[in-house]
Design an enzyme around this catalytic site. Structure first.
Site, short mmCIF file in Angstrom:
data_model
loop_
_atom_site.label_atom_id
_atom_site.label_comp_id
_atom_site.label_asym_id
_atom_site.label_seq_id
_atom_site.Cartn_x
_atom_site.Cartn_y
_atom_site.Cartn_z
N GLY A 16 0.79 -1.22 0.00
CA GLY A 16 0.00 0.00 0.00
C GLY A 16 0.83 1.27 0.00
O GLY A 16 0.39 2.29 0.55
N SER A 17 2.01 1.25 -0.65
CA SER A 17 2.84 2.46 -0.64
C SER A 17 2.18 3.60 -1.41
O SER A 17 2.25 4.76 -0.99
CB SER A 17 4.23 2.16 -1.19
OG SER A 17 4.19 1.86 -2.57
N LEU A 97 -10.70 -7.30 -12.30
CA LEU A 97 -12.09 -7.01 -12.00
C LEU A 97 -12.98 -7.37 -13.19
O LEU A 97 -12.57 -7.26 -14.34
CB LEU A 97 -12.25 -5.53 -11.66
CG LEU A 97 -11.52 -5.08 -10.38
CD1 LEU A 97 -11.42 -3.57 -10.33
CD2 LEU A 97 -12.21 -5.63 -9.15
N ASN A 111 -6.36 3.54 -12.01
CA ASN A 111 -5.31 2.58 -11.64
C ASN A 111 -3.96 3.18 -11.99
O ASN A 111 -3.85 3.99 -12.91
CB ASN A 111 -5.51 1.27 -12.41
CG ASN A 111 -4.43 0.24 -12.08
OD1 ASN A 111 -4.18 -0.05 -10.92
ND2 ASN A 111 -3.79 -0.30 -13.10
N HIS A 113 -0.08 1.99 -13.10
CA HIS A 113 0.63 0.83 -13.64
C HIS A 113 2.10 1.21 -13.87
O HIS A 113 2.39 2.28 -14.39
CB HIS A 113 -0.01 0.40 -14.97
CG HIS A 113 0.64 -0.80 -15.57
ND1 HIS A 113 0.47 -2.07 -15.07
CD2 HIS A 113 1.48 -0.92 -16.64
CE1 HIS A 113 1.16 -2.93 -15.80
NE2 HIS A 113 1.78 -2.25 -16.75
N ASP A 149 -5.15 -3.19 -17.99
CA ASP A 149 -4.17 -2.13 -18.24
C ASP A 149 -4.39 -1.46 -19.58
O ASP A 149 -3.45 -0.95 -20.20
CB ASP A 149 -2.73 -2.68 -18.16
CG ASP A 149 -2.40 -3.28 -16.81
OD1 ASP A 149 -2.95 -2.80 -15.80
OD2 ASP A 149 -1.62 -4.26 -16.76
N ALA A 177 8.59 7.83 -8.87
CA ALA A 177 7.79 8.59 -9.84
C ALA A 177 6.30 8.33 -9.64
O ALA A 177 5.48 9.25 -9.76
CB ALA A 177 8.21 8.23 -11.26
N GLU A 178 5.93 7.09 -9.33
CA GLU A 178 4.53 6.76 -9.06
C GLU A 178 4.01 7.61 -7.90
O GLU A 178 2.88 8.13 -7.95
CB GLU A 178 4.39 5.28 -8.70
CG GLU A 178 4.61 4.32 -9.85
CD GLU A 178 4.46 2.88 -9.41
OE1 GLU A 178 3.58 2.61 -8.56
OE2 GLU A 178 5.22 2.03 -9.89
#
Length: 236
Positions: A16-17, A97, A111, A113, A149, A177-178
């Protein structure tokens, strides 16, 4: 003037970062969203503990507790509705999902990715980037569709690949970067500046009145930190 914040739930499967990063951003005085709950499909996910430490309501809704995918997703959807969720943010949620669930949350589920989509959908993106000899890698935030994705792109951050990079070093820099990109992209969605229109993303940034769609792509340095000033530059 007070801001009415969008109610966001985060779905995770592990550490969960990115969820923690979104929660930290949500605590800011001008945040456009709040994290009202965290759901994990894995009861052992450490991200649940991180959420609880941040005083965020956390729930484990394990797939193994339900007879099939449909009932499992129904339980998740019911919890989201109990929280009055407006936007769902997937952050390392490792379960595909169903089309029905995605349709229910169409235009309201995003989301992140770890690649520059449409390159390297699925797993092992950093290894595949290195094996492919890429000099530029990165991450993508996109609206979720039934295609894995494959949803329309909201924002991307580029990370240069160094000749001496290995999978671990590249993973760390892309993750940095995320952590920069996801709160910014979620803010675009929460404020309505990025909306799903058909199968594309329509943008309305910084008071632009041209009505033209634009692309958000913050650059990153070798340390993986996003150049936030580049967010003011948009390419028609």
């Amino acid at each position: 003037m007070s801001i009415t914040k969008k109610r966001v739930a985060v779905l995770i499967s592990g550490r969960g970062s990115n969820m923690k990063t979104l929660a930290e951003a949500a605590s800011g005085p001008r945040a456009s969203y709040e994290i009202v709950g965290v759901i994990s499909d894995k009861p052992e996910a450490t991200g649940l503990n991180h959420a609880a430490a941040l005083d965020i309501e956390a729930r484990a809704i394990s797939r193994k507790d339900f007879p099939d995918k449909t009932t499992h997703e129904a339980a998740i959807d019911a919890q989201l509705k109990r929280w009055n969720v407006e936007i769902v943010a997937l952050a390392g949620y490792m379960r595909l999902l169903s089309a029905d669930f995605v349709e229910t949350w169409k235009g309201r589920m995003v989301n992140i990715h770890p690649s520059l989509l449409p390159l390297f959908k699925g797993l092992d993106t950093h290894r595949r980037a290195l094996e492919g000899g890429l000099r530029i890698h990165g991450c993508t935030v996109h609206f979720v569709t039934a295609e894995m994705d494959g949803g329309p792109i909201i924002a991307q951050a580029a990370v240069p690949v160094s000749p001496d990079d290995n999978e671990d070093s590249l993973t760390r820099r892309v993750l940095a970067a995320e952590h920069q990109l996801y709160p910014l992209a979620l803010d675009l969605v929460a404020t309505g500046r990025a909306q799903l229109v058909g199968n594309r993303v329509a943008f309305d940034h910084l008071g632009a009145s041209s009505g033209r769609e634009r692309i958000l792509s913050p650059s990153t340095g070798h340390d993986g930190e996003a150049d936030l000033e580049s967010l003011a530059r948009f390419t028609p």
